[in-house]
Design a protein around this motif. Structure first.
Motif, short mmCIF file in Angstrom:
data_model
loop_
_atom_site.label_atom_id
_atom_site.label_comp_id
_atom_site.label_asym_id
_atom_site.label_seq_id
_atom_site.Cartn_x
_atom_site.Cartn_y
_atom_site.Cartn_z
N LYS A 48 14.94 38.38 -115.77
CA LYS A 48 14.49 37.53 -114.67
C LYS A 48 13.01 37.16 -114.76
N ALA A 49 12.32 37.60 -115.80
CA ALA A 49 10.86 37.43 -115.89
C ALA A 49 10.46 35.96 -116.03
N ARG A 50 9.33 35.62 -115.40
CA ARG A 50 8.78 34.27 -115.48
C ARG A 50 7.27 34.35 -115.71
N LEU A 51 6.74 33.35 -116.43
CA LEU A 51 5.30 33.26 -116.61
C LEU A 51 4.61 33.01 -115.28
N PHE A 52 3.37 33.52 -115.13
CA PHE A 52 2.56 33.18 -113.97
C PHE A 52 1.15 32.80 -114.44
N GLU A 53 0.47 32.03 -113.61
CA GLU A 53 -0.88 31.58 -113.94
C GLU A 53 -1.91 32.53 -113.33
N ALA A 54 -2.95 32.82 -114.10
CA ALA A 54 -3.99 33.74 -113.62
C ALA A 54 -5.34 33.33 -114.18
N ARG A 55 -6.39 33.76 -113.50
CA ARG A 55 -7.75 33.58 -113.99
C ARG A 55 -8.34 34.97 -114.21
N ILE A 56 -8.78 35.23 -115.45
CA ILE A 56 -9.40 36.51 -115.81
C ILE A 56 -10.89 36.27 -115.96
N THR A 57 -11.70 37.01 -115.22
CA THR A 57 -13.15 36.86 -115.29
C THR A 57 -13.76 38.14 -115.85
N GLU A 58 -14.55 37.96 -116.91
CA GLU A 58 -15.21 39.08 -117.60
C GLU A 58 -16.66 38.67 -117.88
N LYS A 59 -17.59 39.45 -117.38
CA LYS A 59 -19.02 39.18 -117.56
C LYS A 59 -19.39 37.77 -117.10
N GLY A 60 -18.76 37.33 -116.00
CA GLY A 60 -19.07 36.04 -115.43
C GLY A 60 -18.37 34.86 -116.08
N VAL A 61 -17.59 35.09 -117.12
CA VAL A 61 -16.88 34.02 -117.82
C VAL A 61 -15.41 34.07 -117.43
N ALA A 62 -14.89 32.95 -116.91
CA ALA A 62 -13.51 32.89 -116.44
C ALA A 62 -12.60 32.23 -117.48
N THR A 63 -11.39 32.78 -117.66
CA THR A 63 -10.41 32.25 -118.59
C THR A 63 -9.09 32.04 -117.86
N GLU A 64 -8.54 30.83 -117.95
CA GLU A 64 -7.25 30.53 -117.32
C GLU A 64 -6.12 30.87 -118.30
N VAL A 65 -5.11 31.60 -117.83
CA VAL A 65 -4.02 32.00 -118.72
C VAL A 65 -2.68 31.79 -118.04
N LYS A 66 -1.62 31.65 -118.87
CA LYS A 66 -0.24 31.74 -118.43
C LYS A 66 0.34 32.96 -119.12
#
Length: 314
Positions: A171-189
């Motif tokens: 039943k798993a589905r991708l989700f969207e997230a923003r990961i922020t490390e040392k002030g730098v944000a990365t958008e991921v699925k």
């Protein structure tokens, strides 16, 4: 060997742990034979652990938690604030922290580790103020924790986890997230984001091949494959902690992370759902002194235990 004769030990027992119905008497006997004065208390819900520690911290020189990883993590903040050393009697299903610290899964031998008195200063991870020793995660493992029947978990142990995992994967589905490390944000699925503090998690997986529970940082990975069933090919790398070599697995190492999702998503810490996104993750280096075997990395002195005795004997 550290002298713990006449030290006062608060022994907290979780009867709902997988082995929680086993008699604790042999453990108490081993501890008392080693010179400890033991007070036993049971708890029915995880939040009770912290309250018990706060309530009796001035009447104890060390805390011993009998339960699984969730029980030990629930005690972490109160133990850290009390400055009491902590012993672990592994009575859960996976017992990943005990594996990381090389504490025997045999209850009597685990008690002997406490009596021997060797200790190791270890890190604590927190997410939104909730402590974890092994891994905190969002996505697949959270779905697994929510869908795992406690009776199935208690009866079949790690095999019960495997049965529940198969159901979650369908039943798993991708989700969207923003990961922020040392002030730098990365958008991921992604299917899952996991942030590790220790070494072992999930009953035998390794967070990252060089990870240690006293290395002062957190290890993050994100599963960003298009075909989730490719995980079957990756299982061996998760067991060895080399999953970061796969192009579908994003990894990062830092002392703090922030994770945001479009809608609030639950966060699983060491097998328990405790908070939700947005989530702030932080490491607290060498925050707790834990009794560990002589082969583990031992504190060079008895200062933490001695300080605790002085602080609580007034």
């Amino acid at each position: 060997m550290n002298d713990i004769t006449n030290r006062r030990a608060l022994l907290l027992v979780n009867p709902k742990a997988r082995r929680g119905q086993e008699s604790i008497a042999p453990v108490v006997e081993r501890l008392e034979a080693g010179g400890l004065r033991v007070s036993v208390e049971t708890f029915e819900a995880l939040p009770e652990i912290a309250r018990d520690i706060v309530r009796v911290r001035h009447r104890a020189d060390l805390v011993i938690v009998c339960g699984g990883d969730g029980s030990v993590s629930s005690a972490a903040v109160a133990v850290m604030e009390s400055r009491l050393p902590m012993g672990i009697i592994p009575m859960g299903t996976a017992n990943d922290l005990a594996r990381t610290l090389e504490i025997p899964l045999d209850l009597g031998k685990a008690a002997d580790v406490i009596v021997e008195g060797g200790r190791r200063l270890i890190d604590i991870g927190t997410v939104n103020g909730h402590a974890f020793f092994n891994v905190a995660s969002i996505g697949l493992s959270t779905d697994l924790a929510q869908g795992l029947d406690p009776a199935l978990k208690k009866r079949f142990g790690r095999f019960g986890y495997a049965l529940a995992a198969m159901k979650v994967l369908t039943k798993a589905r991708l989700f969207e997230a923003r990961i922020t490390e040392k002030g730098v944000a990365t958008e991921v699925k992604t299917y899952q984001i996991a942030v590790g503090n220790g070494r072992h998690y999930g009953g035998g997986n390794i967070v990252e091949e060089t990870a240690e529970i006293d290395d002062g940082h957190l290890d993050l990975y994100s599963l960003e494959m298009t075909n989730l069933w490719k995980m079957a090919l990756m299982l061996r790398s998760f067991r060895s902690g080399t999953h970061g070599a796969w192009s579908e697995v994003r990894t990062a190492r830092c002392v703090e992370f922030d994770i945001e999702t479009k809608r609030p998503m639950p966060v699983n810490t060491d097998g328990e759902i405790v908070t939700s996104t947005p989530a702030h993750f932080k490491v607290h280096p060498k925050a707790i002194s834990v009794f560990a075997p002589a082969g583990a990395r031992i504190q060079p002195s008895t200062k933490v235990l001695d300080d605790a005795v002085s602080a609580n004997s007034g």
